[in-house]
Design a protein around this motif. Structure first.
Motif, PDB file in Angstrom:
ATOM      1  N   ALA A   1       0.675  -1.256  -0.051  1.00  0.00           N
ATOM      2  CA  ALA A   1       0.044  -0.102  -0.244  1.00  0.00           C
ATOM      3  C   ALA A   1       1.158   1.486   0.001  1.00  0.00           C
ATOM      4  N   LEU A   2       1.907   1.185   0.681  1.00  0.00           N
ATOM      5  CA  LEU A   2       3.008   2.563   0.660  1.00  0.00           C
ATOM      6  C   LEU A   2       3.428   2.460  -0.677  1.00  0.00           C
ATOM      7  N   VAL A   3       3.912   1.457  -1.191  1.00  0.00           N
ATOM      8  CA  VAL A   3       4.347   1.792  -2.634  1.00  0.00           C
ATOM      9  C   VAL A   3       3.555   2.306  -3.368  1.00  0.00           C
ATOM     10  N   HIS A   4       2.299   1.752  -3.397  1.00  0.00           N
ATOM     11  CA  HIS A   4       1.123   2.306  -4.293  1.00  0.00           C
ATOM     12  C   HIS A   4       1.082   3.885  -4.139  1.00  0.00           C
ATOM     13  N   ARG A   5       0.969   4.193  -2.938  1.00  0.00           N
ATOM     14  CA  ARG A   5       0.959   5.555  -2.543  1.00  0.00           C
ATOM     15  C   ARG A   5       2.138   6.469  -3.122  1.00  0.00           C
ATOM     16  N   LEU A   6       3.357   5.861  -2.997  1.00  0.00           N
ATOM     17  CA  LEU A   6       4.696   6.647  -3.394  1.00  0.00           C
ATOM     18  C   LEU A   6       4.556   6.672  -5.032  1.00  0.00           C
ATOM     19  N   ALA A   7       4.245   5.776  -5.601  1.00  0.00           N
ATOM     20  CA  ALA A   7       4.016   5.852  -7.113  1.00  0.00           C
ATOM     21  C   ALA A   7       2.895   6.740  -7.600  1.00  0.00           C
ATOM     22  N   LEU A   8       1.859   7.240  -6.806  1.00  0.00           N
ATOM     23  CA  LEU A   8       1.042   7.953  -6.940  1.00  0.00           C
ATOM     24  C   LEU A   8       1.405   9.581  -6.791  1.00  0.00           C
ATOM     25  N   GLU A   9       1.940   9.522  -5.822  1.00  0.00           N
ATOM     26  CA  GLU A   9       2.336  10.865  -5.093  1.00  0.00           C
ATOM     27  C   GLU A   9       3.627  11.417  -5.262  1.00  0.00           C
ATOM     28  N   SER A  10       4.557  10.668  -5.528  1.00  0.00           N
ATOM     29  CA  SER A  10       6.017  10.785  -5.522  1.00  0.00           C
ATOM     30  C   SER A  10       6.739  10.737  -6.997  1.00  0.00           C
ATOM     31  N   GLY A  11       7.713  11.447  -7.161  1.00  0.00           N
ATOM     32  CA  GLY A  11       8.314  11.415  -8.427  1.00  0.00           C
ATOM     33  C   GLY A  11       9.697  10.484  -8.249  1.00  0.00           C
ATOM     34  N   ALA A  12       9.899   9.741  -6.903  1.00  0.00           N
ATOM     35  CA  ALA A  12      11.089   9.334  -6.632  1.00  0.00           C
ATOM     36  C   ALA A  12      10.939   7.679  -7.459  1.00  0.00           C
ATOM     37  N   ALA A  13      12.095   7.338  -7.804  1.00  0.00           N
ATOM     38  CA  ALA A  13      12.371   6.019  -8.015  1.00  0.00           C
ATOM     39  C   ALA A  13      12.204   5.009  -6.963  1.00  0.00           C
ATOM     40  N   ILE A  14      11.008   3.912  -7.199  1.00  0.00           N
ATOM     41  CA  ILE A  14      10.879   3.135  -6.091  1.00  0.00           C
ATOM     42  C   ILE A  14      11.272   1.662  -6.330  1.00  0.00           C
ATOM     43  N   ILE A  15      12.147   1.325  -5.436  1.00  0.00           N
ATOM     44  CA  ILE A  15      12.596   0.011  -5.505  1.00  0.00           C
ATOM     45  C   ILE A  15      12.340  -0.936  -4.382  1.00  0.00           C
ATOM     46  N   ILE A  16      11.670  -1.842  -4.620  1.00  0.00           N
ATOM     47  CA  ILE A  16      11.210  -2.891  -3.360  1.00  0.00           C
ATOM     48  C   ILE A  16      12.655  -3.807  -3.073  1.00  0.00           C
ATOM     49  N   ILE A  17      12.686  -4.054  -1.776  1.00  0.00           N
ATOM     50  CA  ILE A  17      13.805  -4.682  -1.284  1.00  0.00           C
ATOM     51  C   ILE A  17      12.975  -5.687  -0.206  1.00  0.00           C
ATOM     52  N   SER A  18      12.829  -7.004  -0.537  1.00  0.00           N
ATOM     53  CA  SER A  18      12.088  -7.853   0.002  1.00  0.00           C
ATOM     54  C   SER A  18      12.678  -9.333   0.327  1.00  0.00           C
ATOM     55  N   GLY A  19      12.137 -10.106   1.201  1.00  0.00           N
ATOM     56  CA  GLY A  19      12.407 -11.372   1.218  1.00  0.00           C
ATOM     57  C   GLY A  19      11.320 -12.280   0.377  1.00  0.00           C
ATOM     58  N   ARG A  20      10.144 -11.559  -0.041  1.00  0.00           N
ATOM     59  CA  ARG A  20       9.509 -12.452  -0.589  1.00  0.00           C
ATOM     60  C   ARG A  20       9.812 -12.524  -1.940  1.00  0.00           C
ATOM     61  N   ALA A  21      10.285 -13.938  -2.277  1.00  0.00           N
ATOM     62  CA  ALA A  21      10.560 -14.305  -3.590  1.00  0.00           C
ATOM     63  C   ALA A  21       9.703 -14.575  -4.790  1.00  0.00           C
ATOM     64  N   GLN A  22       8.247 -14.927  -4.113  1.00  0.00           N
ATOM     65  CA  GLN A  22       7.416 -15.479  -5.310  1.00  0.00           C
ATOM     66  C   GLN A  22       7.148 -14.626  -6.411  1.00  0.00           C
ATOM     67  N   VAL A  23       7.044 -15.188  -7.532  1.00  0.00           N
ATOM     68  CA  VAL A  23       6.727 -14.496  -8.935  1.00  0.00           C
ATOM     69  C   VAL A  23       5.647 -13.557  -8.501  1.00  0.00           C
ATOM     70  N   GLN A  24       4.453 -13.813  -7.865  1.00  0.00           N
ATOM     71  CA  GLN A  24       3.334 -13.173  -7.905  1.00  0.00           C
ATOM     72  C   GLN A  24       3.497 -11.851  -7.004  1.00  0.00           C
ATOM     73  N   ASP A  25       4.566 -12.137  -6.059  1.00  0.00           N
ATOM     74  CA  ASP A  25       4.816 -10.910  -5.289  1.00  0.00           C
ATOM     75  C   ASP A  25       5.477  -9.666  -6.052  1.00  0.00           C
ATOM     76  N   ARG A  26       6.308 -10.273  -7.016  1.00  0.00           N
ATOM     77  CA  ARG A  26       7.313  -9.082  -7.856  1.00  0.00           C
ATOM     78  C   ARG A  26       6.224  -8.607  -8.607  1.00  0.00           C
ATOM     79  N   VAL A  27       5.525  -9.343  -9.366  1.00  0.00           N
ATOM     80  CA  VAL A  27       4.590  -8.942 -10.178  1.00  0.00           C
ATOM     81  C   VAL A  27       3.611  -7.876  -9.619  1.00  0.00           C
TER      82      VAL A  27
END
Length: 236
Positions: free
Chosen positions: A65-91
């Motif tokens: 949800a935070l990533v989605h808000r950043l994408a809508l309101e910020s011009g920053a590049a957004i890079i997720i760093i996560s232990g979730r390795a499933q393809v669906q999580d990345r998608v």
């Protein structure tokens, strides 16, 4: 004097925050670290980072949800760093607006390279004096502001990654752009992951442009070859 890009790091693991801050500082970036989403969001009211590294497993907020808000309101590049390795999580992360997805455990050198790649496109365009405003099909794209202005007036935010893809199309209208050309221009490692990321970004652009996904007017898919942008473009 040129100010070094600012990278905001949001992760609840102290060791990860320290490692990322140290490696990015050694690479010439300014950094700010946060353990909780609340303090990170409060800091965004005072400063605008160039890139945000966001862990999904936060103690006080849903990371996606935070990533989605950043994408809508910020011009920053957004890079997720996560232990979730499933393809669906990345998608899902990419579909909600992330520009890149790095799986833990990670190589710190790779993180620096990914941050540089995400920031390179926009900064090189500014350095080279490229035009940042284009008109097409009644729309206005203000790429330096990461915004689309609809024919009927409303402004629609776009992410940095979406702006990079849109600039590529607008600079080569009515010409086939292959996957290889996209990879060479935008950076990244060729393969299924890069192709999926491009598909997601183009799908998001089509949605924001009000395109019919079954029969888009502006961004056409040429199966097995690439994409072509069919609009007439004027730069100002």
């Amino acid at each position: 004097m040129t100010v070094a890009p600012m990278v905001a790091i949001l992760d609840d693991e102290p060791q990860v925050r320290q490692l990322l801050s140290e490696v990015l500082s050694d690479a010439g970036f300014r950094t700010a670290t946060f353990a909780r989403a609340a303090e990170f969001e409060a800091a965004l009211e005072r400063t605008a980072p160039d890139a945000c590294l966001v862990d999904l497993g936060l103690p006080d907020r849903d990371g996606l949800a935070l990533v989605h808000r950043l994408a809508l309101e910020s011009g920053a590049a957004i890079i997720i760093i996560s232990g979730r390795a499933q393809v669906q999580d990345r998608v899902t992360g990419l579909e909600l607006g992330a520009d890149d997805y790095i799986i833990k455990p990670f190589d710190p050198v790779e993180v620096v390279a990914r941050v540089r790649a995400r920031l390179r496109g926009g900064r090189e365009s500014v350095a080279q004096g490229a035009s940042n405003t284009a008109q097409f099909a009644g729309w206005t794209a203000q790429l330096d502001r990461f915004a689309l202005i609809a024919p009927d007036g409303p402004e629609i935010p776009i992410s940095q990654a979406e702006a990079e893809v849109l600039r590529l199309f607008l600079e080569s209208p009515k010409r086939l752009i292959s996957r290889t050309q996209m990879q060479e221009t935008l950076g990244g490692t060729a393969g299924d992951s890069f192709d999926r990321a491009m598909d997601v970004r183009i799908s998001r652009l089509r949605t924001k442009l009000g395109e019919d996904p079954r029969n888009p007017r502006l961004i056409k898919t040429i199966y097995g070859a690439g994409y072509i942008f069919l609009g007439d473009v004027t730069w100002s």
